[in-house]
Write an enzyme that holds these catalytic residues in place. Structure first.
Site, PDB file in Angstrom:
ATOM      1  N   THR A 127       0.800  -1.227   0.000  1.00  0.00           N
ATOM      2  CA  THR A 127       0.000   0.000   0.000  1.00  0.00           C
ATOM      3  C   THR A 127       0.831   1.275   0.000  1.00  0.00           C
ATOM      4  O   THR A 127       1.942   1.299   0.557  1.00  0.00           O
ATOM      5  CB  THR A 127      -0.915   0.017   1.246  1.00  0.00           C
ATOM      6  OG1 THR A 127      -1.445   1.334   1.421  1.00  0.00           O
ATOM      7  CG2 THR A 127      -0.154  -0.338   2.525  1.00  0.00           C
ATOM      8  N   GLU A 129       0.237   3.600   1.835  1.00  0.00           N
ATOM      9  CA  GLU A 129       0.389   3.990   3.246  1.00  0.00           C
ATOM     10  C   GLU A 129       1.814   3.732   3.741  1.00  0.00           C
ATOM     11  O   GLU A 129       2.241   4.314   4.738  1.00  0.00           O
ATOM     12  CB  GLU A 129      -0.603   3.211   4.121  1.00  0.00           C
ATOM     13  CG  GLU A 129      -1.988   3.798   4.153  1.00  0.00           C
ATOM     14  CD  GLU A 129      -2.083   5.113   4.931  1.00  0.00           C
ATOM     15  OE1 GLU A 129      -1.659   5.158   6.086  1.00  0.00           O
ATOM     16  OE2 GLU A 129      -2.588   6.097   4.368  1.00  0.00           O
ATOM     17  N   TYR A 151      -1.006   0.250  10.874  1.00  0.00           N
ATOM     18  CA  TYR A 151      -1.349  -0.421   9.617  1.00  0.00           C
ATOM     19  C   TYR A 151      -0.200  -0.297   8.619  1.00  0.00           C
ATOM     20  O   TYR A 151       0.246  -1.294   8.037  1.00  0.00           O
ATOM     21  CB  TYR A 151      -2.630   0.198   9.037  1.00  0.00           C
ATOM     22  CG  TYR A 151      -2.923  -0.203   7.599  1.00  0.00           C
ATOM     23  CD1 TYR A 151      -3.465  -1.443   7.292  1.00  0.00           C
ATOM     24  CD2 TYR A 151      -2.651   0.678   6.545  1.00  0.00           C
ATOM     25  CE1 TYR A 151      -3.738  -1.808   5.968  1.00  0.00           C
ATOM     26  CE2 TYR A 151      -2.922   0.321   5.228  1.00  0.00           C
ATOM     27  CZ  TYR A 151      -3.462  -0.925   4.946  1.00  0.00           C
ATOM     28  OH  TYR A 151      -3.715  -1.277   3.640  1.00  0.00           O
ATOM     29  N   LYS A 155       2.081  -3.336   7.102  1.00  0.00           N
ATOM     30  CA  LYS A 155       2.151  -3.591   5.656  1.00  0.00           C
ATOM     31  C   LYS A 155       3.591  -3.525   5.163  1.00  0.00           C
ATOM     32  O   LYS A 155       3.970  -4.252   4.237  1.00  0.00           O
ATOM     33  CB  LYS A 155       1.304  -2.563   4.900  1.00  0.00           C
ATOM     34  CG  LYS A 155      -0.176  -2.870   4.896  1.00  0.00           C
ATOM     35  CD  LYS A 155      -0.522  -4.021   3.931  1.00  0.00           C
ATOM     36  CE  LYS A 155      -2.006  -4.260   3.823  1.00  0.00           C
ATOM     37  NZ  LYS A 155      -2.351  -5.396   2.961  1.00  0.00           N
TER      38      LYS A 155
HETATM   39  P1  NAP Z   1     -11.299  -4.747   2.621  1.00  0.00           P
HETATM   40  O1  NAP Z   1     -12.529  -4.479   1.808  1.00  0.00           O
HETATM   41  O2  NAP Z   1     -11.207  -4.160   3.987  1.00  0.00           O
HETATM   42  O3  NAP Z   1     -11.147  -6.335   2.727  1.00  0.00           O
HETATM   43  C1  NAP Z   1     -10.267  -6.930   3.633  1.00  0.00           C
HETATM   44  C2  NAP Z   1     -10.539  -8.408   3.684  1.00  0.00           C
HETATM   45  O4  NAP Z   1      -9.648  -9.010   4.631  1.00  0.00           O
HETATM   46  C3  NAP Z   1     -11.958  -8.785   4.124  1.00  0.00           C
HETATM   47  O5  NAP Z   1     -12.414  -9.830   3.311  1.00  0.00           O
HETATM   48  C4  NAP Z   1     -11.745  -9.266   5.558  1.00  0.00           C
HETATM   49  O6  NAP Z   1     -12.712 -10.199   5.982  1.00  0.00           O
HETATM   50  C5  NAP Z   1     -10.399  -9.941   5.404  1.00  0.00           C
HETATM   51  N1  NAP Z   1      -9.745 -10.226   6.690  1.00  0.00           N
HETATM   52  C6  NAP Z   1      -9.527  -9.363   7.710  1.00  0.00           C
HETATM   53  N2  NAP Z   1      -8.921 -10.004   8.717  1.00  0.00           N
HETATM   54  C7  NAP Z   1      -8.746 -11.296   8.330  1.00  0.00           C
HETATM   55  C8  NAP Z   1      -8.189 -12.464   8.947  1.00  0.00           C
HETATM   56  N3  NAP Z   1      -7.684 -12.440  10.190  1.00  0.00           N
HETATM   57  N4  NAP Z   1      -8.175 -13.622   8.239  1.00  0.00           N
HETATM   58  C9  NAP Z   1      -8.700 -13.679   6.992  1.00  0.00           C
HETATM   59  N5  NAP Z   1      -9.260 -12.622   6.377  1.00  0.00           N
HETATM   60  C10 NAP Z   1      -9.275 -11.442   7.041  1.00  0.00           C
HETATM   61  O7  NAP Z   1      -9.993  -4.287   1.830  1.00  0.00           O
HETATM   62  P2  NAP Z   1      -9.797  -3.946   0.266  1.00  0.00           P
HETATM   63  O8  NAP Z   1     -10.062  -2.486   0.091  1.00  0.00           O
HETATM   64  O9  NAP Z   1     -10.487  -4.944  -0.546  1.00  0.00           O
HETATM   65  O10 NAP Z   1      -8.236  -4.118   0.124  1.00  0.00           O
HETATM   66  C11 NAP Z   1      -7.667  -5.392  -0.219  1.00  0.00           C
HETATM   67  C12 NAP Z   1      -6.226  -5.435   0.261  1.00  0.00           C
HETATM   68  O11 NAP Z   1      -5.490  -4.387  -0.374  1.00  0.00           O
HETATM   69  C13 NAP Z   1      -6.050  -5.208   1.756  1.00  0.00           C
HETATM   70  O12 NAP Z   1      -4.953  -5.992   2.163  1.00  0.00           O
HETATM   71  C14 NAP Z   1      -5.704  -3.736   1.872  1.00  0.00           C
HETATM   72  O13 NAP Z   1      -4.949  -3.501   3.035  1.00  0.00           O
HETATM   73  C15 NAP Z   1      -4.894  -3.532   0.596  1.00  0.00           C
HETATM   74  N6  NAP Z   1      -4.932  -2.198   0.012  1.00  0.00           N
HETATM   75  C16 NAP Z   1      -6.137  -1.603  -0.251  1.00  0.00           C
HETATM   76  C17 NAP Z   1      -6.154  -0.365  -0.876  1.00  0.00           C
HETATM   77  C18 NAP Z   1      -7.446   0.316  -1.200  1.00  0.00           C
HETATM   78  O14 NAP Z   1      -7.406   1.524  -1.485  1.00  0.00           O
HETATM   79  N7  NAP Z   1      -8.569  -0.390  -1.222  1.00  0.00           N
HETATM   80  C19 NAP Z   1      -4.944   0.260  -1.229  1.00  0.00           C
HETATM   81  C20 NAP Z   1      -3.747  -0.402  -0.969  1.00  0.00           C
HETATM   82  C21 NAP Z   1      -3.752  -1.637  -0.366  1.00  0.00           C
HETATM   83  P3  NAP Z   1     -14.061  -9.767   6.781  1.00  0.00           P
HETATM   84  O15 NAP Z   1     -15.082  -9.555   5.707  1.00  0.00           O
HETATM   85  O16 NAP Z   1     -14.339 -10.932   7.635  1.00  0.00           O
HETATM   86  O17 NAP Z   1     -13.745  -8.526   7.557  1.00  0.00           O
HETATM   87  O1  G4F Z   2     -10.720   6.556   3.374  1.00  0.00           O
HETATM   88  P1  G4F Z   2      -9.655   6.488   4.384  1.00  0.00           P
HETATM   89  O2  G4F Z   2      -9.985   5.871   5.684  1.00  0.00           O
HETATM   90  O3  G4F Z   2      -8.443   5.755   3.662  1.00  0.00           O
HETATM   91  P2  G4F Z   2      -6.858   5.738   3.922  1.00  0.00           P
HETATM   92  O4  G4F Z   2      -6.533   6.051   5.321  1.00  0.00           O
HETATM   93  O5  G4F Z   2      -6.221   6.565   2.870  1.00  0.00           O
HETATM   94  O6  G4F Z   2      -6.526   4.182   3.686  1.00  0.00           O
HETATM   95  C1  G4F Z   2      -7.015   3.490   2.544  1.00  0.00           C
HETATM   96  O7  G4F Z   2      -6.096   3.598   1.484  1.00  0.00           O
HETATM   97  C2  G4F Z   2      -4.816   2.976   1.742  1.00  0.00           C
HETATM   98  C3  G4F Z   2      -3.948   3.209   0.500  1.00  0.00           C
HETATM   99  O8  G4F Z   2      -3.316   4.459   0.594  1.00  0.00           O
HETATM  100  C4  G4F Z   2      -5.032   1.506   2.007  1.00  0.00           C
HETATM  101  F1  G4F Z   2      -3.842   0.881   2.199  1.00  0.00           F
HETATM  102  C5  G4F Z   2      -5.922   1.326   3.215  1.00  0.00           C
HETATM  103  O9  G4F Z   2      -6.167  -0.069   3.420  1.00  0.00           O
HETATM  104  C6  G4F Z   2      -7.250   2.023   2.946  1.00  0.00           C
HETATM  105  O10 G4F Z   2      -7.892   1.346   1.892  1.00  0.00           O
HETATM  106  O11 G4F Z   2      -9.091   7.970   4.669  1.00  0.00           O
HETATM  107  C7  G4F Z   2      -8.665   8.810   3.639  1.00  0.00           C
HETATM  108  C8  G4F Z   2      -8.403  10.206   4.204  1.00  0.00           C
HETATM  109  C9  G4F Z   2      -7.550  10.211   5.478  1.00  0.00           C
HETATM  110  O12 G4F Z   2      -6.604  11.240   5.374  1.00  0.00           O
HETATM  111  C10 G4F Z   2      -8.531  10.547   6.595  1.00  0.00           C
HETATM  112  O13 G4F Z   2      -7.958  11.258   7.687  1.00  0.00           O
HETATM  113  O14 G4F Z   2      -9.660  10.781   4.589  1.00  0.00           O
HETATM  114  C11 G4F Z   2      -9.510  11.437   5.835  1.00  0.00           C
HETATM  115  N1  G4F Z   2     -10.832  11.543   6.450  1.00  0.00           N
HETATM  116  C12 G4F Z   2     -11.484  12.720   6.722  1.00  0.00           C
HETATM  117  N2  G4F Z   2     -12.650  12.464   7.302  1.00  0.00           N
HETATM  118  C13 G4F Z   2     -11.624  10.531   6.853  1.00  0.00           C
HETATM  119  C14 G4F Z   2     -12.771  11.110   7.399  1.00  0.00           C
HETATM  120  N3  G4F Z   2     -11.453   9.189   6.776  1.00  0.00           N
HETATM  121  C15 G4F Z   2     -12.459   8.403   7.242  1.00  0.00           C
HETATM  122  N4  G4F Z   2     -12.325   7.060   7.128  1.00  0.00           N
HETATM  123  N5  G4F Z   2     -13.599   8.929   7.796  1.00  0.00           N
HETATM  124  C16 G4F Z   2     -13.813  10.278   7.899  1.00  0.00           C
HETATM  125  O15 G4F Z   2     -14.836  10.734   8.413  1.00  0.00           O
END
Ligand code: NAP
Ligand code: G4F
Length: 347
Positions: A127, A129, A151, A155
């Site tokens: 990520t 992050e 987190y 990662k």
């Molecule tokens: P997500 O919607 O939060 O999905 C996370 C998945 O992990 C869910 O299916 C969750 O299951 C499962 N999980 C959590 N704890 C677990 C455990 N102990 N054992 C097995 N499964 C578990 O995340 P996503 O947005 O699809 O992201 C997919 C991956 O990419 C994640 O690793 C995330 O950190 C990474 N990532 C995401 C982004 C983004 O912007 N979306 C960017 C960079 C990296 P439950 O349904 O049971 O909670």
């Molecule tokens: O949507 P967020 O919670 O995503 P964040 O922290 O960027 O993380 C996501 O992207 C990562 C990749 O860069 C992944 F690795 C990670 O698993 C996840 O998918 O927050 C985005 C931004 C932050 O700066 C937060 O402080 O939005 C700001 N924010 C402002 N108000 C808020 C809020 N975030 C959340 N969740 N809720 C609010 O009310």
């Protein structure tokens, strides 16, 4: 028929990559942990549970034996690790379980693959992050890391472990450093989905207002369906490697909010500054958004913008969806969820 094992299949990316792999003729073994209430709404939304080539199995990343037994049973060609405790804010509340799942969990997988089926191609969901307090603009594969949350630290451990297994054991272990990617299937706790869901609830008079945290943070936001294509391409590359997937553009949370109000055809007026900033509806003068300190993080990631040029040149991958289009897609889907009641679990 190729077999792919997908962890985190109940999550946004897990569901979309399963759909993609099934369309390419794979047998997909999707793994989910046991939860007391069903978390299969995305699988139902994409009709994956009905597909004869989709198998759902139980597995927990913190339990090595649950991983090993599935590796022995299915001998997958490809292993996509998309499972994680993925919410940055929760990682400050539960740093130990986040490191056990998001960090150590990857050690469990890599060790299981090394012992059981070392020719399995492995993808790790790294990520942006990990760049955290960004040391370079834009961030690329060679940018030094500086994570700002438990987190991000977890990662980073998993990312280096993936590189280390690649170099130590000659395993096909690749890492995708993905910048934020969103969709109608995004979890409601993330800011984009919180915004699209709240705006549509406002329009339907189901809520009168909502609160956000830091509006100044900037993210490189793309569309999840584009990004899972990139994930797939990373494992089809000739060599295991590390790739940044990003759009190359950055916008603030405030920009995202404005674009979503536009997409929902609501005119708004902004007033005040900082913690006292508020948003009002132009038509009625009603206050609809205010700031609440509880949504601020102990340490923030202020600016993320990725350089996807390596993915473009080596994988022929690039993001195709603009942020305006993404907001439109998410707002339209939100109305659709209400009007067609395709999925009651997300409401
Ligand atoms: P997500 O919607 O939060 O999905 C996370 C998945 O992990 C869910 O299916 C969750 O299951 C499962 N999980 C959590 N704890 C677990 C455990 N102990 N054992 C097995 N499964 C578990 O995340 P996503 O947005 O699809 O992201 C997919 C991956 O990419 C994640 O690793 C995330 O950190 C990474 N990532 C995401 C982004 C983004 O912007 N979306 C960017 C960079 C990296 P439950 O349904 O049971 O909670
Ligand atoms: O949507 P967020 O919670 O995503 P964040 O922290 O960027 O993380 C996501 O992207 C990562 C990749 O860069 C992944 F690795 C990670 O698993 C996840 O998918 O927050 C985005 C931004 C932050 O700066 C937060 O402080 O939005 C700001 N924010 C402002 N108000 C808020 C809020 N975030 C959340 N969740 N809720 C609010 O009310």
């Amino acid at each position: 028929m190729k077999i792919a094992l997908v962890t985190g299949v109940t999550g946004q990316d897990g569901a979309y990559i399963s759909e993609l792999l099934l369309s390419k003729g794979y047998k997909v073994v999707g793994t989910a942990r046991r939860t007391s209430t069903s978390s299969y709404w995305r699988l139902k939304y994409l009709d994956l549970l009905e597909d004869k080539n989709f198998i759902l199995e139980e597995m927990d990343l913190t339990d090595l034996s649950s991983i090993s037994s599935l590796l022995k049973k299915y001998k997958p060609d490809e292993f996509y690790n998309l499972a994680a405790q993925s919410f940055v804010a929760s990682s400050f509340i539960s740093p130990l379980s986040t490191s056990q799942i998001t960090g150590m969990g990857v050690n469990n997988i890599l060790e299981s693959i090394r012992i059981t089926k070392p020719d399995t191609k492995f993808y790790q969901a790294s990520t942006s992050e990990m760049f955290g307090k960004a040391q370079e603009i834009p961030q690329r594969e060679t940018t030094p890391f500086y994570p700002r949350s438990p987190y991000g630290v977890s990662k980073l451990y998993a990312h280096w472990l993936t590189v280390n297994y690649r170099e130590s054991y000659d395993m096909f272990a690749s890492s995708g450093i993905l910048f934020n990617h969103e969709s109608p299937l995004r979890g409601l706790e993330f800011v984009t989905r919180k915004i699209t869901s709240s705006i549509v609830k406002l329009k339907k008079n189901l809520i009168s207002d909502f609160q956000l945290g830091n509006l100044e943070a900037k993210r490189d936001w793309g569309y999840a369906k584009d990004f899972v294509e990139g994930i797939y391409k990373i494992l089809q590359n000739d060599e295991p490697d590390t790739f940044v997937l990003a759009t190359g553009k950055t916008f603030s949370v405030r920009d995202f909010l404005n674009l979503c109000f536009d997409a929902a055809e609501l005119e708004v007026i902004w007033e005040g500054k900082g913690i006292n900033e508020k948003v009002f509806l132009k038509s009625s003068g009603k206050e609809v958004v205010s700031i609440n300190k509880k949504y601020f993080r102990p340490a923030e990631v202020d600016l993320l913008i990725g350089d996807p040029s390596k993915a473009k040149s080596k994988l022929n991958w690039e993001a195709s969806c603009s942020l305006e289009e993404l907001c439109q897609i998410m707002i339209e889907a939100e109305f659709d969820f209400y009007e067609n009641k395709k999925n009651i679990f997300i409401l």
